[in-house]
Design a protein around this motif. Structure first.
Motif, PDB file in Angstrom:
ATOM      1  N   ALA A   4      49.318  29.334  33.832  1.00 11.49           N
ATOM      2  CA  ALA A   4      49.259  29.968  35.152  1.00 11.49           C
ATOM      3  C   ALA A   4      49.739  31.410  35.075  1.00 11.49           C
ATOM      4  N   VAL A   5      50.811  31.643  34.330  1.00  8.28           N
ATOM      5  CA  VAL A   5      51.349  32.996  34.158  1.00  8.28           C
ATOM      6  C   VAL A   5      50.315  33.903  33.497  1.00  8.28           C
ATOM      7  N   CYS A   6      49.600  33.363  32.513  1.00  3.77           N
ATOM      8  CA  CYS A   6      48.533  34.146  31.854  1.00  3.77           C
ATOM      9  C   CYS A   6      47.456  34.551  32.859  1.00  3.77           C
ATOM     10  N   PHE A   7      47.081  33.617  33.744  1.00  4.47           N
ATOM     11  CA  PHE A   7      46.073  33.924  34.764  1.00  4.47           C
ATOM     12  C   PHE A   7      46.582  34.995  35.726  1.00  4.47           C
ATOM     13  N   PHE A   8      47.869  34.937  36.100  1.00  6.10           N
ATOM     14  CA  PHE A   8      48.423  35.932  37.018  1.00  6.10           C
ATOM     15  C   PHE A   8      48.389  37.330  36.399  1.00  6.10           C
ATOM     16  N   ILE A   9      48.690  37.429  35.110  1.00  3.50           N
ATOM     17  CA  ILE A   9      48.604  38.723  34.435  1.00  3.50           C
ATOM     18  C   ILE A   9      47.151  39.185  34.371  1.00  3.50           C
ATOM     19  N   CYS A  10      46.226  38.234  34.206  1.00  6.52           N
ATOM     20  CA  CYS A  10      44.796  38.578  34.197  1.00  6.52           C
ATOM     21  C   CYS A  10      44.370  39.149  35.551  1.00  6.52           C
ATOM     22  N   ILE A  11      44.951  38.615  36.652  1.00  2.00           N
ATOM     23  CA  ILE A  11      44.641  39.151  37.986  1.00  2.00           C
ATOM     24  C   ILE A  11      45.063  40.614  38.067  1.00  2.00           C
ATOM     25  N   ASP A  12      46.311  40.890  37.697  1.00  2.00           N
ATOM     26  CA  ASP A  12      46.827  42.258  37.791  1.00  2.00           C
ATOM     27  C   ASP A  12      46.076  43.213  36.865  1.00  2.00           C
ATOM     28  N   THR A  13      45.790  42.741  35.653  1.00  2.00           N
ATOM     29  CA  THR A  13      45.064  43.585  34.700  1.00  2.00           C
ATOM     30  C   THR A  13      43.668  43.907  35.224  1.00  2.00           C
ATOM     31  N   SER A  14      42.988  42.882  35.757  1.00  2.00           N
ATOM     32  CA  SER A  14      41.636  43.083  36.297  1.00  2.00           C
ATOM     33  C   SER A  14      41.671  44.036  37.483  1.00  2.00           C
ATOM     34  N   ALA A  15      42.652  43.846  38.387  1.00  2.55           N
ATOM     35  CA  ALA A  15      42.745  44.692  39.580  1.00  2.55           C
ATOM     36  C   ALA A  15      42.997  46.147  39.196  1.00  2.55           C
ATOM     37  N   LYS A  16      43.908  46.371  38.263  1.00  5.09           N
ATOM     38  CA  LYS A  16      44.210  47.743  37.849  1.00  5.09           C
ATOM     39  C   LYS A  16      42.990  48.375  37.188  1.00  5.09           C
ATOM     40  N   TRP A  17      42.319  47.627  36.324  1.00  2.00           N
ATOM     41  CA  TRP A  17      41.149  48.167  35.628  1.00  2.00           C
ATOM     42  C   TRP A  17      40.027  48.494  36.607  1.00  2.00           C
ATOM     43  N   LEU A  18      39.785  47.602  37.583  1.00  2.00           N
ATOM     44  CA  LEU A  18      38.709  47.816  38.548  1.00  2.00           C
ATOM     45  C   LEU A  18      38.978  49.030  39.434  1.00  2.00           C
ATOM     46  N   THR A  19      40.219  49.178  39.905  1.00  2.00           N
ATOM     47  CA  THR A  19      40.535  50.325  40.771  1.00  2.00           C
ATOM     48  C   THR A  19      40.496  51.635  39.993  1.00  2.00           C
ATOM     49  N   LEU A  20      40.948  51.608  38.744  1.00  2.00           N
ATOM     50  CA  LEU A  20      40.881  52.818  37.920  1.00  2.00           C
ATOM     51  C   LEU A  20      39.441  53.175  37.554  1.00  2.00           C
ATOM     52  N   SER A  21      38.559  52.159  37.550  1.00  2.00           N
ATOM     53  CA  SER A  21      37.149  52.429  37.231  1.00  2.00           C
ATOM     54  C   SER A  21      36.376  52.964  38.432  1.00  2.00           C
ATOM     55  N   GLY A  22      37.063  53.046  39.600  1.00  2.00           N
ATOM     56  CA  GLY A  22      36.434  53.676  40.760  1.00  2.00           C
ATOM     57  C   GLY A  22      36.134  52.773  41.931  1.00  2.00           C
ATOM     58  N   LEU A  23      36.385  51.461  41.828  1.00  2.19           N
ATOM     59  CA  LEU A  23      36.107  50.556  42.948  1.00  2.19           C
ATOM     60  C   LEU A  23      37.264  50.600  43.951  1.00  2.19           C
ATOM     61  N   PRO A  24      36.964  50.553  45.271  1.00  2.81           N
ATOM     62  CA  PRO A  24      38.009  50.599  46.296  1.00  2.81           C
ATOM     63  C   PRO A  24      38.964  49.409  46.206  1.00  2.81           C
ATOM     64  N   VAL A  25      40.233  49.658  46.521  1.00  2.82           N
ATOM     65  CA  VAL A  25      41.248  48.606  46.427  1.00  2.82           C
ATOM     66  C   VAL A  25      40.920  47.429  47.339  1.00  2.82           C
ATOM     67  N   MET A  26      40.508  47.704  48.594  1.00  2.00           N
ATOM     68  CA  MET A  26      40.245  46.623  49.540  1.00  2.00           C
ATOM     69  C   MET A  26      39.069  45.759  49.087  1.00  2.00           C
TER      70      MET A  26
END
Length: 288
Positions: A4-26
């Motif tokens: 579960a902890v691995c999945f939670f880190i995957c959420i944060d990593t994915s969110a940071k990567w997506l927002t840095l790639s230009g997609l809106p946070v919301m």
């Protein structure tokens, strides 16, 4: 719990990567919860039918869900500007804030030693965010807000323990967030430009759903104090993710503050475990 902890880190990593790639946070937050909702429906409706949508405490369930997605929104905004190790370490103060909130909201009594542990934990948070130093960034306010809302979510989860099924909690928390966030996500919608963006956007909901299912199942099988050390493995996974994906190395202040917060959190959990054992023994062998 480790998975579960691995999945939670995957959420944060994915969110940071997506927002840095230009997609809106919301839009990213909406994808995280809408994907979670779809996967939950696919898992639970064949097993339980539409009964998984029926809540025995709808108001509390709504509040719980609101605190969770509110925390996610603030955390994703923070991740756009802060290293994953910093946001993860700040969120480690959750047990400390929950301990304080449990006094007025759950009527729990907290002794002097636990108050000292809480104070020590907040000292650790100050070491991480360094409001007096060059490492300070205004986005840390987002992370602190996410911490408070996540703690309220865990308090509401305690209130609903034994009242709601896992299926109902998963469907409601993801469904309410999807409905509330949809207008904001559509207003800021930007179509992904690469195949990788599409894959990560679909995967983030999968990470969210299975992470929460595994964490809930783990807490059904084992005491929270036993699971605590596994939760704190997030700091090491976050450091690895930050280095490999974003080339961001944790600072000495983040590591030092993390050690202080982890120590105080483990002490609080151990105290709660001791109190529960004493209550069980008193119930089994009452003093007349």
């Amino acid at each position: 719990m480790l998975l579960a902890v691995c999945f939670f880190i995957c959420i944060d990593t994915s969110a940071k990567w997506l927002t840095l790639s230009g997609l809106p946070v919301m839009m990213v937050v909406f994808a995280r919860y809408f994907g979670h909702f779809v996967y939950s429906c696919l898992m639970y409706i064949p097993q339980e039918g539409l009964s998984c949508f029926r809540s025995r405490a709808p108001l509390k369930q709504f509040l719980r869900s609101s605190f969770l997605f509110g925390s996610t929104v603030l955390n994703f905004f923070a991740l756009k500007f802060l290293p994953i190790t910093v946001t993860t370490t700040i969120m480690f103060a959750g047990p400390i804030v929950v301990t304080l909130l449990a006094i007025p909201l759950l009527g729990e009594k907290v002794g002097l030693r636990r108050f000292l542990a809480v104070a020590t934990g907040f000292l650790g948070v100050l070491v991480v965010i360094q409001p007096w130093g060059a490492e300070w960034h205004p986005a840390m306010f987002f992370s602190l807000g996410a911490l408070v809302l996540a703690s309220l979510y865990f308090v509401m989860t305690r209130m609903l323990a034994g009242v709601e099924t896992n299926a109902t909690q998963q469907v409601w928390s993801a469904g309410i967030a999807s409905v509330v966030l949809a207008p904001f996500a559509l207003a800021a919608w930007t179509w992904p430009q690469t195949t990788t963006q599409y894959v990560v956007l679909f995967a983030i909901g999968f990470f969210g759903m299975f992470g929460h299912v595994l964490a809930t199942t783990a807490h059904r099988w084992a005491d929270a104090s036993i699971l605590a050390p596994m939760v704190y493995s997030q700091i090491f996974l976050a450091a690895i993710s930050g280095i490999l994906v974003f080339d961001q190395w944790p600072t000495i202040w983040t590591l030092a503050g993390g050690i202080i917060i982890i120590g105080s959190g483990l002490y609080i959990w151990q105290r709660e475990r001791a109190v529960r054992k004493r209550q069980i023994m008193n119930a089994a062998h009452p003093k007349y």
